[in-house]
Design a protein around this motif. Sequence first.
Motif, PDB file in Angstrom:
ATOM      1  N   THR A 110      90.438   4.043  45.844  1.00 59.87           N
ATOM      2  CA  THR A 110      89.144   3.975  45.152  1.00 59.87           C
ATOM      3  C   THR A 110      88.001   3.735  46.136  1.00 59.87           C
ATOM      4  OG1 THR A 110      89.537   1.625  44.630  1.00 59.87           O
ATOM      5  CG2 THR A 110      90.077   3.257  42.927  1.00 59.87           C
ATOM      6  N   ASN A 111      88.254   2.979  47.192  1.00 60.43           N
ATOM      7  CA  ASN A 111      87.224   2.811  48.219  1.00 60.43           C
ATOM      8  C   ASN A 111      86.889   4.161  48.850  1.00 60.43           C
ATOM      9  OD1 ASN A 111      85.654   0.922  50.124  1.00 60.43           O
ATOM     10  ND2 ASN A 111      86.855   2.144  51.549  1.00 60.43           N
ATOM     11  N   PHE A 112      87.906   4.981  49.086  1.00 58.53           N
ATOM     12  CA  PHE A 112      87.701   6.306  49.668  1.00 58.53           C
ATOM     13  C   PHE A 112      86.932   7.211  48.711  1.00 58.53           C
ATOM     14  CE2 PHE A 112      89.203  10.655  50.631  1.00 58.53           C
ATOM     15  CZ  PHE A 112      88.849  10.733  51.974  1.00 58.53           C
ATOM     16  N   LEU A 113      87.257   7.160  47.434  1.00 57.75           N
ATOM     17  CA  LEU A 113      86.606   8.021  46.442  1.00 57.75           C
ATOM     18  C   LEU A 113      85.186   7.568  46.111  1.00 57.75           C
ATOM     19  CD1 LEU A 113      89.535   8.606  43.917  1.00 57.75           C
ATOM     20  CD2 LEU A 113      88.667  10.221  45.618  1.00 57.75           C
ATOM     21  N   LEU A 114      84.944   6.279  46.200  1.00 62.07           N
ATOM     22  CA  LEU A 114      83.647   5.748  45.788  1.00 62.07           C
ATOM     23  C   LEU A 114      82.687   5.500  46.943  1.00 62.07           C
ATOM     24  CD1 LEU A 114      84.721   3.120  43.084  1.00 62.07           C
ATOM     25  CD2 LEU A 114      84.008   5.486  42.727  1.00 62.07           C
ATOM     26  N   ARG A 115      83.188   4.931  48.059  1.00 63.91           N
ATOM     27  CA  ARG A 115      82.286   4.371  49.053  1.00 63.91           C
ATOM     28  C   ARG A 115      82.354   5.016  50.432  1.00 63.91           C
ATOM     29  NH1 ARG A 115      83.477  -0.109  50.938  1.00 63.91           N
ATOM     30  NH2 ARG A 115      81.354  -0.802  51.385  1.00 63.91           N
ATOM     31  N   ASP A 116      83.416   5.699  50.760  1.00 61.85           N
ATOM     32  CA  ASP A 116      83.632   6.156  52.133  1.00 61.85           C
ATOM     33  C   ASP A 116      82.672   7.298  52.477  1.00 61.85           C
ATOM     34  OD1 ASP A 116      84.577   7.020  54.603  1.00 61.85           O
ATOM     35  OD2 ASP A 116      86.666   6.580  54.090  1.00 61.85           O
ATOM     36  N   THR A 117      81.741   7.049  53.386  1.00 62.39           N
ATOM     37  CA  THR A 117      80.769   8.082  53.736  1.00 62.39           C
ATOM     38  C   THR A 117      81.365   9.145  54.665  1.00 62.39           C
ATOM     39  OG1 THR A 117      79.936   6.615  55.489  1.00 62.39           O
ATOM     40  CG2 THR A 117      78.740   6.625  53.384  1.00 62.39           C
ATOM     41  N   ASP A 118      82.584   8.908  55.181  1.00 57.42           N
ATOM     42  CA  ASP A 118      83.289   9.964  55.918  1.00 57.42           C
ATOM     43  C   ASP A 118      83.920  10.977  54.973  1.00 57.42           C
ATOM     44  OD1 ASP A 118      82.690   8.949  58.442  1.00 57.42           O
ATOM     45  OD2 ASP A 118      84.429   7.610  58.425  1.00 57.42           O
ATOM     46  N   ASN A 119      83.954  10.636  53.688  1.00 57.22           N
ATOM     47  CA  ASN A 119      84.411  11.558  52.645  1.00 57.22           C
ATOM     48  C   ASN A 119      83.177  12.210  52.030  1.00 57.22           C
ATOM     49  OD1 ASN A 119      85.399  12.870  50.390  1.00 57.22           O
ATOM     50  ND2 ASN A 119      85.947  10.998  49.286  1.00 57.22           N
ATOM     51  N   PRO A 120      82.906  13.483  52.310  1.00 55.26           N
ATOM     52  CA  PRO A 120      81.677  14.112  51.814  1.00 55.26           C
ATOM     53  C   PRO A 120      81.608  14.233  50.300  1.00 55.26           C
ATOM     54  CG  PRO A 120      83.123  15.754  52.805  1.00 55.26           C
ATOM     55  CD  PRO A 120      83.727  14.415  53.103  1.00 55.26           C
ATOM     56  N   SER A 121      82.743  13.984  49.618  1.00 57.36           N
ATOM     57  CA  SER A 121      82.750  14.067  48.158  1.00 57.36           C
ATOM     58  C   SER A 121      82.782  12.700  47.485  1.00 57.36           C
ATOM     59  CB  SER A 121      83.956  14.893  47.684  1.00 57.36           C
ATOM     60  OG  SER A 121      83.830  16.238  48.069  1.00 57.36           O
TER      61      SER A 121
ATOM     62  N   VAL B 267      81.411   9.143  45.940  1.00 59.23           N
ATOM     63  CA  VAL B 267      80.233   8.915  45.109  1.00 59.23           C
ATOM     64  C   VAL B 267      79.004   8.660  45.973  1.00 59.23           C
ATOM     65  CG1 VAL B 267      79.169   7.342  43.448  1.00 59.23           C
ATOM     66  CG2 VAL B 267      81.520   8.129  43.090  1.00 59.23           C
ATOM     67  N   LEU B 268      79.127   7.789  46.984  1.00 61.63           N
ATOM     68  CA  LEU B 268      77.978   7.494  47.834  1.00 61.63           C
ATOM     69  C   LEU B 268      77.522   8.723  48.615  1.00 61.63           C
ATOM     70  CD1 LEU B 268      78.366   3.927  49.408  1.00 61.63           C
ATOM     71  CD2 LEU B 268      76.754   4.720  47.674  1.00 61.63           C
ATOM     72  N   SER B 269      78.462   9.458  49.197  1.00 59.03           N
ATOM     73  CA  SER B 269      78.091  10.666  49.939  1.00 59.03           C
ATOM     74  C   SER B 269      77.427  11.686  49.018  1.00 59.03           C
ATOM     75  CB  SER B 269      79.326  11.290  50.590  1.00 59.03           C
ATOM     76  OG  SER B 269      79.867  10.442  51.577  1.00 59.03           O
ATOM     77  N   SER B 270      77.969  11.823  47.807  1.00 56.93           N
ATOM     78  CA  SER B 270      77.436  12.812  46.866  1.00 56.93           C
ATOM     79  C   SER B 270      76.023  12.463  46.430  1.00 56.93           C
ATOM     80  CB  SER B 270      78.356  12.925  45.645  1.00 56.93           C
ATOM     81  OG  SER B 270      79.615  13.448  46.011  1.00 56.93           O
ATOM     82  N   ILE B 271      75.780  11.190  46.105  1.00 56.77           N
ATOM     83  CA  ILE B 271      74.441  10.818  45.642  1.00 56.77           C
ATOM     84  C   ILE B 271      73.446  10.888  46.798  1.00 56.77           C
ATOM     85  CG2 ILE B 271      74.523   8.298  45.967  1.00 56.77           C
ATOM     86  CD1 ILE B 271      73.198  10.188  42.849  1.00 56.77           C
TER      87      ILE B 271
ATOM     88  N   LEU C 203      73.276   2.876  42.819  1.00 49.97           N
ATOM     89  CA  LEU C 203      74.634   3.083  43.309  1.00 49.97           C
ATOM     90  C   LEU C 203      74.823   2.483  44.698  1.00 49.97           C
ATOM     91  CD1 LEU C 203      75.393   6.692  42.014  1.00 49.97           C
ATOM     92  CD2 LEU C 203      76.066   4.503  41.032  1.00 49.97           C
ATOM     93  N   HIS C 204      73.789   2.517  45.515  1.00 52.41           N
ATOM     94  CA  HIS C 204      73.905   1.870  46.824  1.00 52.41           C
ATOM     95  C   HIS C 204      74.030   0.358  46.676  1.00 52.41           C
ATOM     96  CE1 HIS C 204      73.583   4.668  50.269  1.00 52.41           C
ATOM     97  NE2 HIS C 204      73.214   5.520  49.322  1.00 52.41           N
ATOM     98  N   ARG C 205      73.313  -0.225  45.744  1.00 52.71           N
ATOM     99  CA  ARG C 205      73.470  -1.668  45.501  1.00 52.71           C
ATOM    100  C   ARG C 205      74.871  -1.982  44.997  1.00 52.71           C
ATOM    101  NH1 ARG C 205      68.289  -1.255  43.122  1.00 52.71           N
ATOM    102  NH2 ARG C 205      69.266  -1.155  41.064  1.00 52.71           N
ATOM    103  N   MET C 206      75.337  -1.188  44.073  1.00 52.82           N
ATOM    104  CA  MET C 206      76.610  -1.436  43.419  1.00 52.82           C
ATOM    105  C   MET C 206      77.800  -1.252  44.363  1.00 52.82           C
ATOM    106  SD  MET C 206      77.813   0.534  39.989  1.00 52.82           S
ATOM    107  CE  MET C 206      76.076   0.653  39.589  1.00 52.82           C
ATOM    108  N   LEU C 207      77.687  -0.287  45.260  1.00 47.92           N
ATOM    109  CA  LEU C 207      78.800   0.061  46.131  1.00 47.92           C
ATOM    110  C   LEU C 207      78.589  -0.425  47.567  1.00 47.92           C
ATOM    111  CD1 LEU C 207      79.399   3.693  44.802  1.00 47.92           C
ATOM    112  CD2 LEU C 207      80.706   1.630  44.250  1.00 47.92           C
TER     113      LEU C 207
END
Length: 313
Positions: free
Chosen positions: A71-82, A84-88, A117-121
């Motif tokens: 979930t950290n990878f899916l939500l917060r990891d900026t090395d993952n271009p997809s 949530v943080l990278s997408s927003i 989302l940046h505050r939340m994550l």
Amino acid sequence: MLLGRSANGLYWMARYIERAENMARLADTGLRLALTQNNAASDEWASVLTSAGVRDLFEETNDNFDTATVTNFLLRDTDNPSSVLSSIDTARMNARMVRTALTRETWESVNEAWMALHRMLKHRVDEPDLPVVLDAVKRETALIRGAFQGTMLRNEVFDFAQIGTLIERADNTARILDVKYYVLLPSAAWVGSSLDNSQWQTILRSVSALRSYRWTYDGDFNPSKIADFLILNRRMPRSLAFSYRGICDSLDYLADEYGERQPCHELAHARLTRLKSADIADVFDDGLHEFLSDFIRDNAALGNQIAADFRFY
């Protein structure tokens, strides 16, 4: 006529807003399904990463498929271009580029979602807090969509963004269905069991379709009917058929606006015709996973063709 740069910005802004929501929906699917499985939850999370198309990237830096890591990878990891943080981040960057084409309400909703989302994550999300955070991601992106749908003129600006949204949404619905069918069912012996039915209900929840399915089928949770609802039902707003009807409508409006049709128009209409003529019994006979894999591939090809035809760069 919109410049290719502006059309590109609108298209990718919309795709990445939808992608942020879809990553949250996939994470929600994995979380719910992990709670219904008898075997290790790592199997479910591995399959979610596979369906999201990011498993290889995940395995470059991680080898632990536990809830917190995935979930950290899916939500917060900026090395993952997809993520949530990278997408927003990408959505906001594109929105800034086309700021003058957007209404004030749309721009403000994108900017406010980005800040929220940046505050939340900012920090890793504890597992007990995941449902609240995932719901918040879906809520923030829904607010953007509401501002966009409620205030934007139905012109070429709207059409390019709508196409981006629906290309991404169709991809996500197919991937969520594939999570269930391709990997998550432990064995054929479970088909039709209470576990099987619970998982199918989870799939419906993950695309906000549980209640509308109950209205349509009187609560009969039949795998064939659920697949039919999410693939072929043209009134279900996250179905493949609904998405392609919207894509074709927007492409046709652009053809009227520009006075010419492109190869992507024929490609999209061919996909829609195939969905209209499909029968869910034949889909299951030929293999649901194979159908979904082909759809995901063809949907990506349409996205590439649209970019080529309208000279996105």
